[in-house]
Design a protein around this motif. Structure first.
Motif, PDB file in Angstrom:
ATOM      1  N   GLN A 227       8.068  14.489  40.995  1.00 19.28           N
ATOM      2  CA  GLN A 227       9.485  14.164  40.869  1.00 19.28           C
ATOM      3  C   GLN A 227       9.782  13.256  39.683  1.00 19.28           C
ATOM      4  O   GLN A 227      10.778  13.430  38.984  1.00 19.28           O
ATOM      5  CB  GLN A 227       9.973  13.507  42.165  1.00 19.28           C
ATOM      6  N   PHE A 228       8.922  12.241  39.432  1.00 21.68           N
ATOM      7  CA  PHE A 228       9.168  11.307  38.339  1.00 21.68           C
ATOM      8  C   PHE A 228       8.643  11.818  37.002  1.00 21.68           C
ATOM      9  O   PHE A 228       8.652  11.086  36.009  1.00 21.68           O
ATOM     10  CB  PHE A 228       8.547   9.949  38.653  1.00 21.68           C
ATOM     11  N   SER A 229       8.167  13.058  36.987  1.00 26.78           N
ATOM     12  CA  SER A 229       7.773  13.661  35.712  1.00 26.78           C
ATOM     13  C   SER A 229       8.974  13.916  34.821  1.00 26.78           C
ATOM     14  O   SER A 229       8.846  14.060  33.608  1.00 26.78           O
ATOM     15  CB  SER A 229       7.053  14.991  35.968  1.00 26.78           C
ATOM     16  N   ALA A 357      12.451  11.230  48.584  1.00 28.85           N
ATOM     17  CA  ALA A 357      12.963   9.926  48.156  1.00 28.85           C
ATOM     18  C   ALA A 357      12.973   9.828  46.632  1.00 28.85           C
ATOM     19  O   ALA A 357      13.957   9.360  46.029  1.00 28.85           O
ATOM     20  CB  ALA A 357      12.108   8.810  48.756  1.00 28.85           C
ATOM     21  N   CYS A 358      11.894  10.299  46.003  1.00 26.99           N
ATOM     22  CA  CYS A 358      11.837  10.295  44.537  1.00 26.99           C
ATOM     23  C   CYS A 358      12.871  11.258  43.949  1.00 26.99           C
ATOM     24  O   CYS A 358      13.499  10.955  42.918  1.00 26.99           O
ATOM     25  CB  CYS A 358      10.434  10.673  44.065  1.00 26.99           C
ATOM     26  N   ALA A 382       7.887   9.930  29.684  1.00 26.40           N
ATOM     27  CA  ALA A 382       6.616  10.059  28.958  1.00 26.40           C
ATOM     28  C   ALA A 382       5.634   8.968  29.385  1.00 26.40           C
ATOM     29  O   ALA A 382       4.441   9.238  29.596  1.00 26.40           O
ATOM     30  CB  ALA A 382       6.862   9.995  27.454  1.00 26.40           C
ATOM     31  N   ALA A 383       6.133   7.737  29.527  1.00 23.59           N
ATOM     32  CA  ALA A 383       5.273   6.632  29.964  1.00 23.59           C
ATOM     33  C   ALA A 383       4.755   6.875  31.381  1.00 23.59           C
ATOM     34  O   ALA A 383       3.569   6.653  31.683  1.00 23.59           O
ATOM     35  CB  ALA A 383       6.048   5.320  29.910  1.00 23.59           C
ATOM     36  N   LEU A 384       5.635   7.356  32.262  1.00 24.09           N
ATOM     37  CA  LEU A 384       5.223   7.651  33.636  1.00 24.09           C
ATOM     38  C   LEU A 384       4.193   8.777  33.671  1.00 24.09           C
ATOM     39  O   LEU A 384       3.220   8.719  34.433  1.00 24.09           O
ATOM     40  CB  LEU A 384       6.446   8.030  34.475  1.00 24.09           C
ATOM     41  N   LEU A 385       4.380   9.799  32.845  1.00 24.02           N
ATOM     42  CA  LEU A 385       3.442  10.923  32.805  1.00 24.02           C
ATOM     43  C   LEU A 385       2.052  10.481  32.366  1.00 24.02           C
ATOM     44  O   LEU A 385       1.044  11.001  32.852  1.00 24.02           O
ATOM     45  CB  LEU A 385       3.974  12.018  31.870  1.00 24.02           C
ATOM     46  N   LEU A 386       1.987   9.510  31.458  1.00 24.01           N
ATOM     47  CA  LEU A 386       0.687   8.978  31.034  1.00 24.01           C
ATOM     48  C   LEU A 386      -0.020   8.298  32.213  1.00 24.01           C
ATOM     49  O   LEU A 386      -1.219   8.497  32.434  1.00 24.01           O
ATOM     50  CB  LEU A 386       0.873   7.992  29.891  1.00 24.01           C
ATOM     51  N   VAL A 387       0.743   7.524  32.994  1.00 21.16           N
ATOM     52  CA  VAL A 387       0.177   6.858  34.182  1.00 21.16           C
ATOM     53  C   VAL A 387      -0.320   7.903  35.179  1.00 21.16           C
ATOM     54  O   VAL A 387      -1.428   7.790  35.723  1.00 21.16           O
ATOM     55  CB  VAL A 387       1.233   5.944  34.840  1.00 21.16           C
TER      56      VAL A 387
END
Length: 413
Positions: A227-229, A357-358, A382-387
């Motif tokens: 979802q956060f992608s 929820a996401c 992009a930052a979240l995808l790296l994590v």
């Protein structure tokens, strides 16, 4: 006021996820109480009710009926998105479990594509026909109701939960043809003994027991990464993004996204059993990361270089392609693979709640964040995808071709 309009628009998009969040906690209960097939039959009532509310929106306060209809339909989808992967994983042969699990995502993206096409101005996306467009998915629920009458109950549910050996054998013969069911019965017996020793696991026990901790963290993170992608930002607001990129007819570009989405979901059906879950998940996340960076560069430099609109569009299509390679279909069925019979219903409920929820957070907040950050909004994704990539590389196990007990053993080690 524009602020009130944005609030209603965001709420009508995201209230669907609130319904999914609420009902996802009852997936395990209703699946065990009624059985997998009967549960899917019963929850279709919610879909039909929700779509009637939206279909009749012109006859009342339209925005309230649409929001109410979306919420009720969300209740249905929260149950369905848990029950369907649970049923599919339990009726599938081990060698085909991933490919058949991917068909759930294929059904979703096919529905998205059909709705995008029907939403064109000259079809149903106009002032006169939009209530029919919103009410049409109730027809899909009716079709599913009658088709489910032809489906056998899950042999795993019959054998492990109810202890009905002969009925489980009949179900296996219906599903597999004339092959000998005893090998799978033996696997179920082993799983039943394991389930009897660990008993049914509650949601509280799922989080407090160290036995399940790593599997729960993996299950939640794959849902969060889906979802956060940023994919729902693309799906919900793609037309607006294409307008910013300077596309003359953005609605057709959005339909193009739907076509690409569907085609690559079909491809992933064949890839998932050849390449494995983990490798596809990693490739998908890295591809989306690169696409998000390219999309940001394209949107940021659009005012200086007109050809950057093509960079943005290509990046959007690649973003969707890489999503459907791994992060799209895999989270829906990998949770059912990560847990044995005892903790599986609770795990699916928790993972479903996390996913919805996401989904709600992205649907409710993206428009505001996009207004604030402008073309740099996808830097956040992009930052979240790296994590997510780093987490998957170090923590997500390969489940391809493994029995439920072999997967559980990986976490025990």
């Amino acid at each position: 006021s524009p602020h009130i309009l944005t609030m209603y628009w965001s709420l009508s998009v995201s209230v669907f996820a609130i319904g999914g969040m609420v009902s996802s906690f009852t997936v395990g209960w209703i699946g065990d109480r009624l059985g997998r097939v009967k549960a899917m039959l019963v929850v279709n009532v919610l879909s039909i009710a929700g779509n009637l509310l939206m279909g009749l929106a012109k006859f009342g306060p339209s925005h309230m009926l649409i929001i109410a209809g979306r919420a009720v339909t969300g209740l249905y989808c929260g149950l369905s998105s848990g029950l369907v992967p649970m049923y599919v994983s339990e009726v599938s042969p081990t060698a085909l479990r991933g490919a058949l699990g991917t068909l759930h995502q294929l059904a979703i993206v096919t529905g998205i594509l059909i709705s995008q096409v029907l939403g064109l101005d000259f079809l149903l996306g106009n002032d006169e026909m939009w209530p029919l467009l919103l009410g049409l998915s109730g027809v899909a629920a009716l079709l599913q109701f009658f088709l489910l009458l032809l489906c056998p109950e899950s042999p795993r549910y019959l054998y492990i939960k109810l202890g009905k050996v002969e009925e489980a054998k009949k179900s296996l013969k219906w599903l597999r043809g004339n092959c000998d069911p005893m090998k799978e019965i033996a696997e179920m017996e082993k799983e039943k003994q394991e389930a009897a020793s660990e008993k049914k696991v509650s949601i509280r026990q799922l989080f407090t027991s160290s036995k399940y901790r790593q599997a729960v963290i993996v299950a939640l993170m794959v849902q969060i990464s889906q979802q956060f992608s940023g994919i729902n930002a693309i799906f919900y607001y793609s037309t607006n993004i294409f307008e910013r990129a300077g596309v003359d007819q953005p609605v057709y570009a959005t339909i193009g996204v739907g076509v690409v989405n569907t085609v690559f979901t079909v491809i992933s059906v064949f890839l998932v059993e050849k390449a494995g879950r983990r490798s596809l998940f990693l490739v998908g996340l890295m591809g989306m990361l690169i696409s998000a960076v390219a999309m940001t560069v394209g949107l940021a430099l659009l005012s200086q270089f007109a050809w950057m609109s093509y960079v943005s569009m290509v990046a959007i299509f690649l973003f969707v392609i890489f999503f459907e390679v791994g992060p799209g279909p895999i989270p829906w069925f990998i949770v059912a693979e990560l847990f044995s019979q005892g903790p599986r219903p609770a795990a699916i409920a928790v993972a479903g709640f996390c996913n919805w929820a996401c989904n709600f957070i992205v649907g409710m907040c993206f428009q505001y964040i996009a207004d604030l950050c402008g073309p740099y909004v996808f830097v956040i994704f992009a930052a979240l995808l790296l994590v997510f990539f780093l987490f998957a590389y170090f923590k997500v196990p390969e489940t391809k071709g493994k029995s439920f007990e072999e997967i559980a053993a990986v976490f025990r080690r």
